[in-house]
Design an enzyme around this catalytic site. Structure first.
Site, PDB file in Angstrom:
ATOM      1  N   GLY A 104      29.356 -67.805   6.322  1.00  0.00           N
ATOM      2  CA  GLY A 104      30.112 -67.478   4.841  1.00  0.00           C
ATOM      3  C   GLY A 104      28.434 -66.834   3.981  1.00  0.00           C
ATOM      4  N   ASP A 113      29.505 -72.979   6.296  1.00  0.00           N
ATOM      5  CA  ASP A 113      28.006 -72.704   7.057  1.00  0.00           C
ATOM      6  C   ASP A 113      26.998 -73.427   7.242  1.00  0.00           C
ATOM      7  OD1 ASP A 113      25.201 -71.082   6.923  1.00  0.00           O
ATOM      8  OD2 ASP A 113      26.758 -68.898   6.776  1.00  0.00           O
ATOM      9  N   ASP A 144      29.702 -75.654  12.079  1.00  0.00           N
ATOM     10  CA  ASP A 144      29.432 -75.220  12.851  1.00  0.00           C
ATOM     11  C   ASP A 144      30.207 -74.330  13.664  1.00  0.00           C
ATOM     12  OD1 ASP A 144      28.300 -74.905  15.221  1.00  0.00           O
ATOM     13  OD2 ASP A 144      26.832 -76.101  15.688  1.00  0.00           O
ATOM     14  N   ARG A 198      31.882 -62.199   9.043  1.00  0.00           N
ATOM     15  CA  ARG A 198      30.751 -60.617   8.544  1.00  0.00           C
ATOM     16  C   ARG A 198      29.714 -61.010   8.817  1.00  0.00           C
ATOM     17  NH1 ARG A 198      27.155 -59.336   4.201  1.00  0.00           N
ATOM     18  NH2 ARG A 198      27.033 -56.949   3.519  1.00  0.00           N
ATOM     19  N   HIS A 251      27.528 -59.780  15.054  1.00  0.00           N
ATOM     20  CA  HIS A 251      26.157 -58.452  16.071  1.00  0.00           C
ATOM     21  C   HIS A 251      24.870 -59.774  15.983  1.00  0.00           C
ATOM     22  CE1 HIS A 251      24.726 -58.941  11.187  1.00  0.00           C
ATOM     23  NE2 HIS A 251      23.623 -58.290  12.120  1.00  0.00           N
TER      24      HIS A 251
HETATM   25  C1  LIG Z   1      23.821 -62.744   8.509  1.00  0.00           C
HETATM   26  S1  LIG Z   1      23.972 -63.916   8.227  1.00  0.00           S
HETATM   27  C2  LIG Z   1      25.824 -63.312   7.842  1.00  0.00           C
HETATM   28  C3  LIG Z   1      26.469 -64.606   5.899  1.00  0.00           C
HETATM   29  C4  LIG Z   1      27.182 -64.318   5.623  1.00  0.00           C
HETATM   30  N1  LIG Z   1      28.540 -63.860   6.179  1.00  0.00           N
HETATM   31  C5  LIG Z   1      27.598 -62.723   4.593  1.00  0.00           C
HETATM   32  O1  LIG Z   1      27.674 -61.237   5.158  1.00  0.00           O
HETATM   33  O2  LIG Z   1      26.623 -62.598   4.544  1.00  0.00           O
HETATM   34  C6  LIG Z   1      24.637 -64.848   9.056  1.00  0.00           C
HETATM   35  C7  LIG Z   1      25.205 -66.509   8.651  1.00  0.00           C
HETATM   36  O3  LIG Z   1      25.172 -67.528   9.549  1.00  0.00           O
HETATM   37  C8  LIG Z   1      25.359 -68.345  10.067  1.00  0.00           C
HETATM   38  N2  LIG Z   1      24.910 -69.124  10.890  1.00  0.00           N
HETATM   39  C9  LIG Z   1      23.879 -69.337  11.815  1.00  0.00           C
HETATM   40  N3  LIG Z   1      24.916 -70.464  12.955  1.00  0.00           N
HETATM   41  C10 LIG Z   1      25.900 -70.679  12.532  1.00  0.00           C
HETATM   42  C11 LIG Z   1      26.124 -71.533  13.258  1.00  0.00           C
HETATM   43  N4  LIG Z   1      26.085 -72.580  14.045  1.00  0.00           N
HETATM   44  N5  LIG Z   1      27.588 -72.580  12.744  1.00  0.00           N
HETATM   45  C12 LIG Z   1      27.805 -71.864  11.507  1.00  0.00           C
HETATM   46  N6  LIG Z   1      27.308 -70.861  10.477  1.00  0.00           N
HETATM   47  C13 LIG Z   1      26.598 -70.433  11.158  1.00  0.00           C
HETATM   48  C14 LIG Z   1      23.527 -68.577   8.743  1.00  0.00           C
HETATM   49  O4  LIG Z   1      23.417 -69.774   8.204  1.00  0.00           O
HETATM   50  C15 LIG Z   1      23.567 -67.017   8.243  1.00  0.00           C
HETATM   51  O5  LIG Z   1      24.681 -67.850   6.676  1.00  0.00           O
END
Ligand SMILES: C[S@@+](CC[C@H](N)C(=O)[O-])C[C@H]1O[C@@H](n2cnc3c(N)ncnc32)[C@H](O)[C@@H]1O
Length: 426
Positions: free
Chosen positions: A277, A299, A330, A346, A350
């Site tokens: 998130g 997150d 994770d 969200r 992608h």
């Molecule tokens: C494109 S951002 C989207 C954040 C949020 N959902 C939004 O819409 O603003 C992707 C998110 O995935 C998190 N992320 C990446 N790898 C992850 C993992 N293995 N487990 C949990 N979160 C992760 C990142 O830290 C980042 O906050």
């Protein structure tokens, strides 16, 4: 006499004229002028709200698509292709201007603008270079060159305004983006990490290595961008990204998140899990309108720290009533929340290849109750080809409207953000 070319031009021009009529009639009915390109953007101006009316939004999309297609139709194809190949200069100049807080310096200068030598003074950068890059941007309608080498903000440049005195921004560089709308953070991040990654696209395609993405090649790392951002030495970049995600909301209609799912139909106390998130700004917006929902923001560790601060600042009531939990999780490991009403993803799907996304989704399915819903908020990549509608809708709600011919059916340049976003973290 063949008149196909002329007829296409006229049809595109007619789409533009009709859209202008629609926009002008909405503004005439409200007795307000359309906001000017030359004046800074003022979100509190009631004329801005009209831009979000369905009529004006639709007309705007048609104008963006038709104007770009009209240019492509008549421009020299060599010139057009060359412009496209050099579009990185716009991106590079925009980041450079933002990094030295030009927008805030110009806000303080007012509508008469400031000479490049004075704009460059607080950052001690080269005024001639700054003037050249601002002129390039002004040529693309970002900033206004008032008189030679004197620049002012316009409607577009002003959205990068971080809303703080320029002195504060120069004195505390690490906190430049803290407490801002996130638009400048998003733009700087895109024009920095995403641009450097994108520069390696062809190299990665021509000389593929197992598991290597353009980002890995650009940054000479085998880590994912997320692990790279979470390195201790990259804390500024990580926070800029998280704040930029808050700014990403500006790419969507203000109430899209509230219309896309019946949040109000969930029983009080239902659990919404914001998976990956970020700061949880989307689930926060949902909780603001639906205070009976319990939220879990998940997150990576440092992002969760920022998420707690963000919620305490923006929705303290939910924090105090313990209606929101923050969880370092994770999403490649088993999902710990077993009573979710909704798992929301969200802008996660992608980010990853299909096999990775399947892993993320499997963990959610394993933790789901029969009544748990999955809400995926992402963008659908419509084909640019016009295909005959079979009338069959494979996924309910997935059928999208098409733009009127001769526009590209996916609204072409009007929907550029969708296709850009698809490639940003590839
Ligand atoms: C494109 S951002 C989207 C954040 C949020 N959902 C939004 O819409 O603003 C992707 C998110 O995935 C998190 N992320 C990446 N790898 C992850 C993992 N293995 N487990 C949990 N979160 C992760 C990142 O830290 C980042 O906050």
């Amino acid at each position: 006499m063949r008149s196909i070319g002329i007829s296409t031009l006229r049809r595109l021009a007619n789409i533009i004229n009709e859209a202008i009529d629609q926009i002008e009639s909405v503004y005439a009915a409200a007795d307000m002028p359309l906001p000017s390109l030359d004046a800074p953007f003022n979100p509190a101006d009631p004329a801005e709200a009209l831009l979000q009316s369905p009529t004006v939004e639709g007309a705007t999309l048609n104008i963006m698509a038709a104007a770009a297609q009209l240019s492509a139709t008549v421009a020299s194809p060599v010139v057009f292709a060359l412009h496209a190949s050099q579009a990185f200069h716009i991106s590079a100049c925009l980041r450079a201007a933002s990094e030295v807080n030009v927008v805030e310096v110009l806000r303080e200068a007012g509508p008469d603008g400031l000479h490049a030598s004075e704009i460059a003074a607080p950052s001690k950068t080269d005024p001639v270079l700054l003037a050249r890059l601002l002129r390039l941007l002004a040529t693309h309608n970002i900033f206004r060159e008032v008189t030679p080498n004197v620049f002012a903000n316009n409607r577009i440049s002003s959205v990068l305004d971080k809303g703080k005195p320029s002195k504060v921004l120069f004195e505390n560089r690490d906190a430049r983006h803290t407490g801002t709308s996130g638009v400048a953070a998003l733009i700087e991040f895109s024009a920095d990490h995403n641009m450097k990654g994108a520069a390696m696209l062809a190299d990665t395609m021509l000389h593929p290595k197992e598991g290597e993405l353009p980002f890995n090649r650009a940054y000479r790392t085998s880590e994912s961008i997320w692990d790279w951002l979470h390195r201790p030495e990259n804390v500024y970049q990580m926070q800029r990204f998280a704040i930029g995600m808050q700014g990403s909301i500006a790419l969507e209609s203000t109430d899209a998140i509230h219309k896309g799912f019946d949040w109000g139909g969930l029983p009080t106390g239902s659990v919404l899990v914001d998976v990956g998130g970020g700061t949880g700004h989307i689930s926060l917006a949902i909780a603001q309108k639906n205070p009976g929902l319990r939220v879990v923001v998940q997150d990576m560790e440092d992002t969760i720290k920022d998420s707690k601060i963000y919620w305490r600042e923006h929705l303290p009531s939910h924090v105090e009533s313990q209606m929101v939990d923050f969880q370092v999780h994770d999403f490649y490991t088993p999902q710990p929340i077993l009573n979710a009403a909704v798992f929301m993803l969200r802008w996660i799907v992608h980010d990853w290849s299909d096999d990775r996304v399947v892993k993320i989704l499997r963990h959610l399915r394993d933790a789901a109750q029969p009544t748990t819903k999955l809400v995926v908020i992402d963008m659908i990549l419509e084909s640019a080809a016009r295909v005959l509608d079979s009338g069959e809708e494979v996924i309910p709600g997935s059928a999208r409207p098409s733009a009127p011919a001769p526009l590209l059916p996916n609204w072409g340049a009007g929907k550029a953000a969708v296709y850009n976003l698809d490639l940003v973290v590839s």
